[in-house]
Design an enzyme around this catalytic site. Sequence first.
Site, mmCIF file in Angstrom:
data_model
loop_
_atom_site.group_PDB
_atom_site.id
_atom_site.type_symbol
_atom_site.label_atom_id
_atom_site.label_comp_id
_atom_site.label_asym_id
_atom_site.label_seq_id
_atom_site.Cartn_x
_atom_site.Cartn_y
_atom_site.Cartn_z
ATOM 1 N N HIS A 70 -85.721 -22.906 -57.122
ATOM 2 C CA HIS A 70 -84.601 -23.702 -56.631
ATOM 3 C C HIS A 70 -84.724 -25.137 -57.147
ATOM 4 C CE1 HIS A 70 -83.575 -20.831 -53.075
ATOM 5 N NE2 HIS A 70 -83.532 -20.244 -54.256
ATOM 6 N N GLU A 72 -84.588 -28.113 -55.728
ATOM 7 C CA GLU A 72 -85.474 -29.031 -55.026
ATOM 8 C C GLU A 72 -86.941 -28.697 -55.267
ATOM 9 O OE1 GLU A 72 -83.572 -26.509 -51.704
ATOM 10 O OE2 GLU A 72 -83.376 -26.761 -53.859
ATOM 11 N N CYS A 98 -82.783 -24.000 -48.555
ATOM 12 C CA CYS A 98 -83.118 -22.749 -47.874
ATOM 13 C C CYS A 98 -84.397 -22.972 -47.053
ATOM 14 C CB CYS A 98 -83.327 -21.628 -48.892
ATOM 15 S SG CYS A 98 -84.853 -21.770 -49.866
ATOM 16 N N CYS A 101 -87.651 -23.643 -49.265
ATOM 17 C CA CYS A 101 -87.710 -24.991 -49.842
ATOM 18 C C CYS A 101 -87.891 -26.057 -48.765
ATOM 19 C CB CYS A 101 -86.462 -25.272 -50.669
ATOM 20 S SG CYS A 101 -86.435 -24.332 -52.221
#
Length: 143
Positions: A70, A72, A98, A101
């Site tokens: 992802h 981040e 999510c 993360c």
Amino acid sequence: MQKEKQLKFDKAYLRIANEWGKLSHCKRKQVGALIVKDRMIISDGYNGTPSGFENYCEDDEGYTKWYVLHAEANAILKVASSTQSCQGATLYITMSPCKECSKLIHQAGITRIVYEIGYKDNTGLEFLEKAGIELNQVTELDN
């Protein structure tokens, strides 16, 4: 006045995060992230496959491959391999994090998140709120 100025910066950084997300090879979602500390961008990231893997994020059925990183996570990992620190930084991300993360964000020391679009599952935001991280959703990026 200070709040107005902060919102102006928040919108500008989110617009940059949006541009960064366009670099993603993922077809379903293109997500961009920036980590900002003391008004300086210390990291950036977008969702995609790990280094050395082909740039196809989805399988033949159109589902995202499990190993796609992802935005981040990519931005946090970039800081980890630099001399910078995320301690007290703000994460600007085009889509809210999510739950996986969210753990990384908290552990990295990020204290504020500004996001544009809400992710389908709010569990990550609930965790971050419980951790005392400031959450801001900004949707009107035009001005």
